[in-house]
Design a protein around this motif. Structure first.
Motif: not given
Length: 285
Positions: A106-109, A118-125
């Protein structure tokens, strides 16, 4: 028509009222009095909150005093290892986590209606590309805007859902306020209604019932141990010990247990309460 020339004894017209107003503004600015400058200051938008202690579980040990030694409890046969991450984890080495046995994340959005990780794309994808089933979560601040507004912001900034077998339903993080009043200045009924608003909006936008992240201690203190959500919303519970412990009212079992916030690899560590096929079922809806 008279024309002012250099050296003329006449000065450009400026009313005494204007001069007085400027002096009042300067004095108000220096002394903090409610003058012209003070009035202008009160009209400014509040400073944005700084997300440094606002990820899933950041307030649990601080408020509940639960022990967190970092050692994972013995895993039951039917369980799946996972992590949750946010901006404080930065760029995550997802292949390392995959090789350690982690299979979901689970990634904080988002937070409120003004913050995106700000790191969402790297973490989620990145977690998806590593082979994990992943989902997004929203850190609630019920004192800043309505539940509907925050759910809509979440869905529009990474919290959506698709039936691809790799995307978990969004999660709502309800825990101790890192910025002020523990229950966000709301009554138990006010918080329950705020969450109902959030969950209804999320379902209307995605077709899914969201997961609820909360601790039993906060839930009892701030909602009066409401049983309003247990029949619908899967429970993600933090407790840093040998078991998930007592559950909030309304739930007969937990779906995800956050069992440590300082595991051997990056992120808070979690355990899905079931085998991999059940985790896929949760993803598929």
């Amino acid at each position: 028509m008279s024309v002012l020339r250099s050296g003329s004894p006449h000065r450009p017209a400026r009313s005494l009222a204007t001069v007085a107003g400027i002096l009042l503004a300067l004095v108000s600015l220096l002394l903090g009095l409610p003058g012209t400058a003070g009035a202008a200051a009160t009209q400014r938008a509040p400073e944005p909150r700084h997300p440094e202690q606002d990820w899933a579980g950041s307030q649990i040990a601080r408020h509940e005093g639960t022990a967190d030694g970092g050692a994972p409890p013995a895993a039951p046969l039917a369980s799946v290892e996972g992590v949750d991450v946010s901006s404080h984890n930065g760029n995550v080495a997802w292949s390392t986590l995959w090789n350690s046995g982690v299979r979901f994340a689970y990634v904080k959005a988002t937070e409120s209606t003004s913050y995106t990780n700000p790191y969402f794309a790297q973490q989620y994808n990145g977690s998806y590309n590593a082979g994990m089933i992943r989902g997004a979560y929203h850190f609630a601040t019920p004192d800043t805007s309505s539940g509907a507004a925050q759910a809509a912001y979440f869905v529009s900034h990474g919290g959506g859902w698709s039936k691809d077998g790799k995307t978990l339903p969004g999660a709502l993080d309800m825990e101790y306020n890192p910025y002020g009043a523990t229950c966000y200045g709301l009554s138990a009924a006010g918080l329950v209604n705020w969450m109902k608003d959030w969950f209804a909006t999320y379902k209307a936008r995605t077709g899914r019932d969201a997961v609820l992240y909360t601790s039993t201690g906060w839930w009892k203190q701030c909602t009066g141990n409401s049983a309003a959500f247990g029949a619908v919303n899967p429970l993600w519970i933090p407790r840093y010990g040998s078991s998930a412990g007592e559950l909030p009212a309304g739930w007969g079992f937990h779906t995800i247990w956050q069992y440590t916030s300082s595991g051997p690899t990056v992120g808070d560590h979690n355990r899905f309460n079931g085998a991999m096929d059940r985790l896929r079922a949760l993803a598929n809806g």
